[in-house]
Motif scaffolding. Sequence first.
Motif, PDB file in Angstrom:
ATOM      1  N   LEU A   1       0.829  -1.208   0.000  1.00 38.85           N
ATOM      2  CA  LEU A   1       0.000   0.000   0.000  1.00 38.85           C
ATOM      3  C   LEU A   1       0.860   1.252   0.000  1.00 38.85           C
ATOM      4  O   LEU A   1       0.501   2.261  -0.626  1.00 38.85           O
ATOM      5  CB  LEU A   1      -0.942  -0.003   1.203  1.00 38.85           C
ATOM      6  CG  LEU A   1      -1.966   1.136   1.235  1.00 38.85           C
ATOM      7  CD1 LEU A   1      -2.817   1.166  -0.037  1.00 38.85           C
ATOM      8  CD2 LEU A   1      -2.859   1.032   2.472  1.00 38.85           C
ATOM      9  N   VAL A   2       2.013   1.228   0.669  1.00 41.03           N
ATOM     10  CA  VAL A   2       2.908   2.386   0.655  1.00 41.03           C
ATOM     11  C   VAL A   2       3.229   2.799  -0.779  1.00 41.03           C
ATOM     12  O   VAL A   2       3.125   3.969  -1.154  1.00 41.03           O
ATOM     13  CB  VAL A   2       4.210   2.086   1.430  1.00 41.03           C
ATOM     14  CG1 VAL A   2       5.268   3.154   1.140  1.00 41.03           C
ATOM     15  CG2 VAL A   2       3.939   2.021   2.922  1.00 41.03           C
ATOM     16  N   GLY A   3       3.636   1.832  -1.596  1.00 41.41           N
ATOM     17  CA  GLY A   3       4.003   2.155  -2.965  1.00 41.41           C
ATOM     18  C   GLY A   3       2.853   2.687  -3.783  1.00 41.41           C
ATOM     19  O   GLY A   3       3.001   3.643  -4.562  1.00 41.41           O
ATOM     20  N   GLN A   4       1.675   2.087  -3.609  1.00 40.96           N
ATOM     21  CA  GLN A   4       0.510   2.545  -4.369  1.00 40.96           C
ATOM     22  C   GLN A   4       0.078   3.949  -3.945  1.00 40.96           C
ATOM     23  O   GLN A   4      -0.287   4.780  -4.783  1.00 40.96           O
ATOM     24  CB  GLN A   4      -0.642   1.553  -4.199  1.00 40.96           C
ATOM     25  CG  GLN A   4      -0.364   0.195  -4.852  1.00 40.96           C
ATOM     26  CD  GLN A   4      -1.519  -0.769  -4.660  1.00 40.96           C
ATOM     27  OE1 GLN A   4      -2.474  -0.782  -5.425  1.00 40.96           O
ATOM     28  NE2 GLN A   4      -1.422  -1.585  -3.615  1.00 40.96           N
ATOM     29  N   LEU A   5       0.142   4.221  -2.654  1.00 43.53           N
ATOM     30  CA  LEU A   5      -0.201   5.568  -2.181  1.00 43.53           C
ATOM     31  C   LEU A   5       0.836   6.586  -2.632  1.00 43.53           C
ATOM     32  O   LEU A   5       0.495   7.737  -2.949  1.00 43.53           O
ATOM     33  CB  LEU A   5      -0.324   5.573  -0.657  1.00 43.53           C
ATOM     34  CG  LEU A   5      -1.497   4.780  -0.068  1.00 43.53           C
ATOM     35  CD1 LEU A   5      -1.432   4.800   1.454  1.00 43.53           C
ATOM     36  CD2 LEU A   5      -2.823   5.345  -0.553  1.00 43.53           C
ATOM     37  N   ALA A   6       2.104   6.181  -2.665  1.00 45.98           N
ATOM     38  CA  ALA A   6       3.147   7.090  -3.143  1.00 45.98           C
ATOM     39  C   ALA A   6       2.873   7.504  -4.583  1.00 45.98           C
ATOM     40  O   ALA A   6       2.989   8.686  -4.937  1.00 45.98           O
ATOM     41  CB  ALA A   6       4.515   6.415  -3.029  1.00 45.98           C
TER      42      ALA A   6
ATOM     43  N   ARG B   1      -0.014   7.559  -6.047  1.00 44.57           N
ATOM     44  CA  ARG B   1      -1.207   8.409  -6.081  1.00 44.57           C
ATOM     45  C   ARG B   1      -0.862   9.857  -5.721  1.00 44.57           C
ATOM     46  O   ARG B   1      -1.601  10.781  -6.069  1.00 44.57           O
ATOM     47  CB  ARG B   1      -2.273   7.866  -5.122  1.00 44.57           C
ATOM     48  CG  ARG B   1      -2.928   6.584  -5.634  1.00 44.57           C
ATOM     49  CD  ARG B   1      -3.763   5.914  -4.557  1.00 44.57           C
ATOM     50  NE  ARG B   1      -4.977   6.649  -4.241  1.00 44.57           N
ATOM     51  CZ  ARG B   1      -6.137   6.504  -4.873  1.00 44.57           C
ATOM     52  NH1 ARG B   1      -6.239   5.671  -5.895  1.00 44.57           N
ATOM     53  NH2 ARG B   1      -7.199   7.194  -4.504  1.00 44.57           N
ATOM     54  N   SER B   2       0.259  10.043  -5.019  1.00 45.90           N
ATOM     55  CA  SER B   2       0.694  11.394  -4.683  1.00 45.90           C
ATOM     56  C   SER B   2       1.602  11.982  -5.762  1.00 45.90           C
ATOM     57  O   SER B   2       2.075  13.113  -5.625  1.00 45.90           O
ATOM     58  CB  SER B   2       1.435  11.390  -3.342  1.00 45.90           C
ATOM     59  OG  SER B   2       2.694  10.765  -3.467  1.00 45.90           O
TER      60      SER B   2
ATOM     61  N   LYS C   1     -11.787   7.088   4.520  1.00 44.48           N
ATOM     62  CA  LYS C   1     -12.428   7.867   3.454  1.00 44.48           C
ATOM     63  C   LYS C   1     -11.656   7.794   2.151  1.00 44.48           C
ATOM     64  O   LYS C   1     -12.245   7.803   1.062  1.00 44.48           O
ATOM     65  CB  LYS C   1     -12.560   9.331   3.892  1.00 44.48           C
ATOM     66  CG  LYS C   1     -13.589   9.567   4.983  1.00 44.48           C
ATOM     67  CD  LYS C   1     -13.605  11.028   5.410  1.00 44.48           C
ATOM     68  CE  LYS C   1     -14.554  11.251   6.576  1.00 44.48           C
ATOM     69  NZ  LYS C   1     -14.520  12.661   7.049  1.00 44.48           N
ATOM     70  N   GLU C   2     -10.326   7.716   2.229  1.00 42.22           N
ATOM     71  CA  GLU C   2      -9.515   7.702   1.018  1.00 42.22           C
ATOM     72  C   GLU C   2      -9.283   6.297   0.485  1.00 42.22           C
ATOM     73  O   GLU C   2      -9.464   6.032  -0.712  1.00 42.22           O
ATOM     74  CB  GLU C   2      -8.163   8.367   1.271  1.00 42.22           C
ATOM     75  CG  GLU C   2      -7.283   8.408   0.026  1.00 42.22           C
ATOM     76  CD  GLU C   2      -5.989   9.165   0.235  1.00 42.22           C
ATOM     77  OE1 GLU C   2      -5.052   8.965  -0.566  1.00 42.22           O
ATOM     78  OE2 GLU C   2      -5.903   9.962   1.198  1.00 42.22           O
ATOM     79  N   VAL C   3      -8.894   5.398   1.354  1.00 50.09           N
ATOM     80  CA  VAL C   3      -8.502   4.059   0.898  1.00 50.09           C
ATOM     81  C   VAL C   3      -9.717   3.167   0.646  1.00 50.09           C
ATOM     82  O   VAL C   3      -9.719   2.391  -0.319  1.00 50.09           O
ATOM     83  CB  VAL C   3      -7.540   3.408   1.914  1.00 50.09           C
ATOM     84  CG1 VAL C   3      -7.194   1.984   1.498  1.00 50.09           C
ATOM     85  CG2 VAL C   3      -6.267   4.243   2.020  1.00 50.09           C
ATOM     86  N   GLY C   4     -10.745   3.287   1.476  1.00 52.47           N
ATOM     87  CA  GLY C   4     -11.933   2.442   1.295  1.00 52.47           C
ATOM     88  C   GLY C   4     -12.530   2.550  -0.094  1.00 52.47           C
ATOM     89  O   GLY C   4     -12.679   1.542  -0.804  1.00 52.47           O
ATOM     90  N   PRO C   5     -12.892   3.742  -0.557  1.00 51.84           N
ATOM     91  CA  PRO C   5     -13.455   3.872  -1.908  1.00 51.84           C
ATOM     92  C   PRO C   5     -12.481   3.454  -3.004  1.00 51.84           C
ATOM     93  O   PRO C   5     -12.892   2.892  -4.028  1.00 51.84           O
ATOM     94  CB  PRO C   5     -13.780   5.371  -2.001  1.00 51.84           C
ATOM     95  CG  PRO C   5     -13.958   5.813  -0.589  1.00 51.84           C
ATOM     96  CD  PRO C   5     -12.972   5.009   0.196  1.00 51.84           C
TER      97      PRO C   5
ATOM     98  N   ILE D   1      -6.864   0.308  -5.904  1.00 52.47           N
ATOM     99  CA  ILE D   1      -5.802  -0.180  -5.026  1.00 52.47           C
ATOM    100  C   ILE D   1      -5.893  -1.701  -4.958  1.00 52.47           C
ATOM    101  O   ILE D   1      -6.970  -2.253  -4.673  1.00 52.47           O
ATOM    102  CB  ILE D   1      -5.908   0.436  -3.616  1.00 52.47           C
ATOM    103  CG1 ILE D   1      -5.505   1.914  -3.664  1.00 52.47           C
ATOM    104  CG2 ILE D   1      -5.037  -0.322  -2.614  1.00 52.47           C
ATOM    105  CD1 ILE D   1      -5.605   2.627  -2.336  1.00 52.47           C
ATOM    106  N   GLU D   2      -4.773  -2.348  -5.226  1.00 43.71           N
ATOM    107  CA  GLU D   2      -4.705  -3.809  -5.199  1.00 43.71           C
ATOM    108  C   GLU D   2      -4.307  -4.291  -3.806  1.00 43.71           C
ATOM    109  O   GLU D   2      -3.573  -3.614  -3.078  1.00 43.71           O
ATOM    110  CB  GLU D   2      -3.669  -4.309  -6.211  1.00 43.71           C
ATOM    111  CG  GLU D   2      -3.995  -3.964  -7.661  1.00 43.71           C
ATOM    112  CD  GLU D   2      -5.100  -4.830  -8.240  1.00 43.71           C
ATOM    113  OE1 GLU D   2      -5.423  -5.882  -7.622  1.00 43.71           O
ATOM    114  OE2 GLU D   2      -5.641  -4.461  -9.299  1.00 43.71           O
ATOM    115  N   HIS D   3      -4.769  -5.486  -3.463  1.00 42.70           N
ATOM    116  CA  HIS D   3      -4.374  -6.094  -2.188  1.00 42.70           C
ATOM    117  C   HIS D   3      -4.436  -7.602  -2.335  1.00 42.70           C
ATOM    118  O   HIS D   3      -5.091  -8.140  -3.232  1.00 42.70           O
ATOM    119  CB  HIS D   3      -5.281  -5.623  -1.046  1.00 42.70           C
ATOM    120  CG  HIS D   3      -6.736  -5.951  -1.245  1.00 42.70           C
ATOM    121  ND1 HIS D   3      -7.312  -7.095  -0.730  1.00 42.70           N
ATOM    122  CD2 HIS D   3      -7.726  -5.295  -1.905  1.00 42.70           C
ATOM    123  CE1 HIS D   3      -8.591  -7.115  -1.061  1.00 42.70           C
ATOM    124  NE2 HIS D   3      -8.870  -6.043  -1.779  1.00 42.70           N
TER     125      HIS D   3
END
Length: 343
Positions: free
Chosen positions: A164-169, A171-172, A295-299, A306-308
């Motif tokens: 998730l760190v990489g995917q959020l990075a 997204r930024s 609010k951000e990750v759930g949707p 976002i993959e998991h």
Amino acid sequence: MSSSTQAQRIVLAARPQGEPTATDFRLETVQLPAPAAGQLLLKTLYLSLDPYMRGRMNDAKSYMPPVGLGQTMVGEVVAEVVESQLAGYAAGDLVLAHSGWVSHALSDGQGVRKIDPDTAPIETRLGVLGMPGFTAYAGLREIGKPRAGETVVVAAASGPVGSLVGQLAQRSGARAVGIAGGTRKCAYVKDVLGFDVVIDHHAEDFADQLATACPDGIDVYFENVGGPIWHAVFPLLNPFARVPVCGLVADYNGSAAVSDGLSVAGLMRGILSKSITVRGFINYDLDYCFGDFLKEVGPAIKQGEIEHLEDIVDGLENAPATFMGMLKGKNFGKVLVRVGERR
């Protein structure tokens, strides 16, 4: 309802000397009384296995007390309420609880939180939408603070935090460089998670590959592992780099080798001369971010952005072997033990 419930639990039988072994755990059968006024009887559906549990097996001062010998191993679970004598809960409710390695447990409701199975698969509440996911989100947002065009490196990139760190990075607007172990995990990080670059830490020329992958240096390093990976990362950190320290799994068994290449003086000199921010954190330090996380990750998960991945093993009795394998990197994704079925 019967007057008592037969339950299984796994307790800490001995303190590990280095890597845990099967004899450090013991499976027991106990009788639980019917819940008294103000109590819940919980049936565990999924148990989360996490690296921090290794530290709780040591008799050492830390941010949480150690598990006592003969006590139930700690852990978070998704559970079903079997019987309720506590206002606000009814049989059939699904909850998050810190019951530990058990099939059933009594609870007074402290630390218990209801979950809605219609909003997301219940197993994600222990992974990408639970403690690991929140750890990634909060540590990156509050400490890493990646900016567009920067390079973010994360070890254990196929795991529940690193993925998730990489995917959020990304997204930024940052560039994500993942470090993983083995061809299969590396392929997942690159092809499924979509990291910009992935490097196998088993490669003999790992440090050289990392330097090549980060030609402009590293602005954020999300530390999950420690050990040799940290030694390869540290010289590449840019001035004003940020290092959220989430875990040090390479050192948890007390077997890390002392390196001549990075003394304490050398480490501190590098931090000083490059104005590097290194901050250790425990996820609950940043609880104020939890609402924003959902609010951000759930949707984003619901929309497939976002993959998991979950790595699920059946049977409470298999928790010790699965846990020991996880510490050696044998898992692939978030490690869960399916303990029971929903009624």
